[in-house]
Design a protein around this motif. Structure first.
Motif, PDB file in Angstrom:
ATOM      1  N   THR A 180       0.837  -1.193   0.000  1.00 33.09           N
ATOM      2  CA  THR A 180       0.000   0.000   0.000  1.00 33.09           C
ATOM      3  C   THR A 180       0.875   1.247   0.000  1.00 33.09           C
ATOM      4  N   GLN A 181       0.258   2.385  -0.221  1.00 31.34           N
ATOM      5  CA  GLN A 181       0.995   3.640  -0.157  1.00 31.34           C
ATOM      6  C   GLN A 181       1.076   4.193   1.254  1.00 31.34           C
ATOM      7  N   GLU A 182       0.034   3.938   2.059  1.00 33.04           N
ATOM      8  CA  GLU A 182      -0.057   4.592   3.366  1.00 33.04           C
ATOM      9  C   GLU A 182      -0.047   3.639   4.551  1.00 33.04           C
ATOM     10  N   GLY A 183      -0.072   2.335   4.311  1.00 39.18           N
ATOM     11  CA  GLY A 183      -0.158   1.419   5.431  1.00 39.18           C
ATOM     12  C   GLY A 183      -1.539   1.428   6.054  1.00 39.18           C
ATOM     13  N   ILE A 184      -1.595   1.222   7.361  1.00 34.50           N
ATOM     14  CA  ILE A 184      -2.866   1.024   8.055  1.00 34.50           C
ATOM     15  C   ILE A 184      -3.648   2.322   8.280  1.00 34.50           C
ATOM     16  N   ARG A 185      -3.017   3.471   8.114  1.00 41.21           N
ATOM     17  CA  ARG A 185      -3.651   4.739   8.487  1.00 41.21           C
ATOM     18  C   ARG A 185      -5.021   4.959   7.852  1.00 41.21           C
ATOM     19  N   PRO A 186      -5.200   4.779   6.531  1.00 42.27           N
ATOM     20  CA  PRO A 186      -6.525   5.028   5.970  1.00 42.27           C
ATOM     21  C   PRO A 186      -7.587   4.051   6.453  1.00 42.27           C
ATOM     22  N   LEU A 187      -7.193   2.825   6.804  1.00 42.37           N
ATOM     23  CA  LEU A 187      -8.162   1.892   7.382  1.00 42.37           C
ATOM     24  C   LEU A 187      -8.635   2.403   8.733  1.00 42.37           C
ATOM     25  N   GLN A 188      -7.696   2.801   9.583  1.00 40.16           N
ATOM     26  CA  GLN A 188      -8.062   3.322  10.901  1.00 40.16           C
ATOM     27  C   GLN A 188      -8.972   4.540  10.760  1.00 40.16           C
ATOM     28  N   GLU A 189      -8.612   5.401   9.830  1.00 40.43           N
ATOM     29  CA  GLU A 189      -9.406   6.608   9.573  1.00 40.43           C
ATOM     30  C   GLU A 189     -10.802   6.239   9.096  1.00 40.43           C
ATOM     31  N   CYS A 190     -10.888   5.253   8.196  1.00 42.31           N
ATOM     32  CA  CYS A 190     -12.166   4.831   7.642  1.00 42.31           C
ATOM     33  C   CYS A 190     -13.077   4.274   8.729  1.00 42.31           C
ATOM     34  N   ILE A 191     -12.532   3.457   9.605  1.00 39.04           N
ATOM     35  CA  ILE A 191     -13.321   2.898  10.700  1.00 39.04           C
ATOM     36  C   ILE A 191     -13.913   4.012  11.551  1.00 39.04           C
ATOM     37  N   GLN A 192     -13.096   5.002  11.870  1.00 40.23           N
ATOM     38  CA  GLN A 192     -13.568   6.127  12.684  1.00 40.23           C
ATOM     39  C   GLN A 192     -14.662   6.902  11.968  1.00 40.23           C
ATOM     40  N   VAL A 193     -14.472   7.148  10.663  1.00 46.76           N
ATOM     41  CA  VAL A 193     -15.467   7.887   9.884  1.00 46.76           C
ATOM     42  C   VAL A 193     -16.787   7.137   9.846  1.00 46.76           C
ATOM     43  N   LEU A 194     -16.736   5.832   9.561  1.00 52.23           N
ATOM     44  CA  LEU A 194     -17.967   5.060   9.459  1.00 52.23           C
ATOM     45  C   LEU A 194     -18.712   5.017  10.790  1.00 52.23           C
ATOM     46  N   LYS A 195     -17.999   4.935  11.888  1.00 52.32           N
ATOM     47  CA  LYS A 195     -18.660   4.893  13.193  1.00 52.32           C
ATOM     48  C   LYS A 195     -19.332   6.208  13.555  1.00 52.32           C
ATOM     49  N   GLN A 196     -18.937   7.274  12.869  1.00 51.09           N
ATOM     50  CA  GLN A 196     -19.519   8.591  13.132  1.00 51.09           C
ATOM     51  C   GLN A 196     -20.524   9.012  12.058  1.00 51.09           C
ATOM     52  N   THR A 197     -20.739   8.146  11.060  1.00 47.77           N
ATOM     53  CA  THR A 197     -21.614   8.486   9.946  1.00 47.77           C
ATOM     54  C   THR A 197     -23.026   7.975  10.198  1.00 47.77           C
ATOM     55  N   VAL A 198     -24.002   8.828   9.978  1.00 47.95           N
ATOM     56  CA  VAL A 198     -25.400   8.420  10.165  1.00 47.95           C
ATOM     57  C   VAL A 198     -25.863   7.636   8.943  1.00 47.95           C
ATOM     58  N   PRO A 199     -26.811   6.723   9.109  1.00 48.82           N
ATOM     59  CA  PRO A 199     -27.343   5.978   7.967  1.00 48.82           C
ATOM     60  C   PRO A 199     -27.922   6.903   6.909  1.00 48.82           C
ATOM     61  N   MET A 200     -27.935   6.427   5.674  1.00 49.87           N
ATOM     62  CA  MET A 200     -28.407   7.223   4.542  1.00 49.87           C
ATOM     63  C   MET A 200     -29.216   6.336   3.617  1.00 49.87           C
ATOM     64  N   PRO A 201     -29.897   6.917   2.630  1.00 47.88           N
ATOM     65  CA  PRO A 201     -30.727   6.104   1.733  1.00 47.88           C
ATOM     66  C   PRO A 201     -29.912   5.039   1.006  1.00 47.88           C
ATOM     67  N   ILE A 202     -30.517   3.873   0.833  1.00 47.05           N
ATOM     68  CA  ILE A 202     -29.851   2.815   0.089  1.00 47.05           C
ATOM     69  C   ILE A 202     -30.000   3.069  -1.405  1.00 47.05           C
ATOM     70  N   LEU A 203     -29.196   2.373  -2.198  1.00 46.46           N
ATOM     71  CA  LEU A 203     -29.148   2.566  -3.643  1.00 46.46           C
ATOM     72  C   LEU A 203     -30.021   1.546  -4.364  1.00 46.46           C
ATOM     73  N   LYS A 204     -30.672   2.015  -5.419  1.00 44.08           N
ATOM     74  CA  LYS A 204     -31.405   1.130  -6.308  1.00 44.08           C
ATOM     75  C   LYS A 204     -30.651   1.035  -7.631  1.00 44.08           C
ATOM     76  N   PRO A 205     -30.692  -0.112  -8.275  1.00 43.15           N
ATOM     77  CA  PRO A 205     -29.999  -0.229  -9.562  1.00 43.15           C
ATOM     78  C   PRO A 205     -30.755   0.497 -10.665  1.00 43.15           C
ATOM     79  N   ALA A 206     -30.018   1.029 -11.629  1.00 39.06           N
ATOM     80  CA  ALA A 206     -30.600   1.668 -12.808  1.00 39.06           C
ATOM     81  C   ALA A 206     -29.891   1.107 -14.034  1.00 39.06           C
TER      82      ALA A 206
END
Length: 224
Positions: free
Chosen positions: A88-114
């Motif tokens: 990888t280019q950055e190692g574990i940092r973006p994974l750790q960041e992603c986990i934190q972001v997702l835990k702070q993100t509120v649910p949103m509308p799901i996607l339908k196929p088009a």
């Protein structure tokens, strides 16, 4: 109504060998919005399901699928379960960041196929399967917005994500969420953008990276 077209040139490069998808853990059936879409392959249907898991319950997705990947890193080497290590280019940092972001993100509308969005994504995948290369522009100069408009009418917002070298649906979505080497995490932002309500997925082979997956999004969409 103002239209916003969001096109990101950054491409996530991933490689390895196919891994077996782990079990579903009683996610709601209504997330599988593409299950009866005959114009999608099984893998493409699964990509939309995985996107909807993230969007419907970001915290749960992080806890069930991302936290276990902390042990997949050794410095900058990353080993997705069942596959060969990649650098990888950055190692574990973006994974750790992603986990934190997702835990702070509120649910949103799901996607339908088009179907029109699927055709737009497939046009890029077919072009690169034949001609190689990476990025959002086909050999004849067609842009994501032009392809999306070719097969339907979109409104509010649109965007396109691409990943190369990811072999199964959850890996595709996780690779885009981690967004290693993309400073503004544009692919992650697309997945977590509540503006989008429709998506089209096209997976295909690639002469250099073995496989690729293009995902086109829109806030509103009517297939021609």
């Amino acid at each position: 109504m103002q239209k916003i077209s969001i096109i990101f040139i950054s491409i996530l490069l991933w490689s390895g060998f196919p891994a077996k998808q782990t079990s579903e853990k009683n996610w709601p059936d209504e997330l599988n919005t593409a299950k009866n879409s005959a114009y999608l392959t099984d893998l493409e249907q699964q990509v939309i399901l995985e996107l909807n898991k993230v969007r419907s319950n970001p915290k749960r997705f992080a806890e069930e699928y991302l936290e276990e990947l902390r042990t997949a890193y050794s410095g900058k080497l990353y080993t997705y379960p069942g596959q060969n290590p990649v650098k990888t280019q950055e190692g574990i940092r973006p994974l750790q960041e992603c986990i934190q972001v997702l835990k702070q993100t509120v649910p949103m509308p799901i996607l339908k196929p088009a179907e029109g969005l699927v055709k737009a994504a497939a046009e890029l995948a077919t072009d690169q399967q034949k001609n190689g290369g990476i990025g959002h522009i086909t050999r004849n100069g067609s842009t994501p917005q032009r392809r999306i408009e070719k097969y339907g009418e979109w409104d509010i917002c649109s965007a396109e994500d691409i990943t190369y070298g990811s072999f199964e649906a959850r890996q595709i979505v996780i690779a885009l969420l981690i967004d290693d080497g993309v400073p503004d995490r544009s692919h992650r932002k697309n997945i977590l953008n509540p503006c989008f309500h429709f998506a089209g997925v096209a997976n295909g082979s690639h002469p250099e990276y073995q496989t690729m997956c293009a995902i086109d999004y829109a806030g509103a969409y009517r297939t021609k």
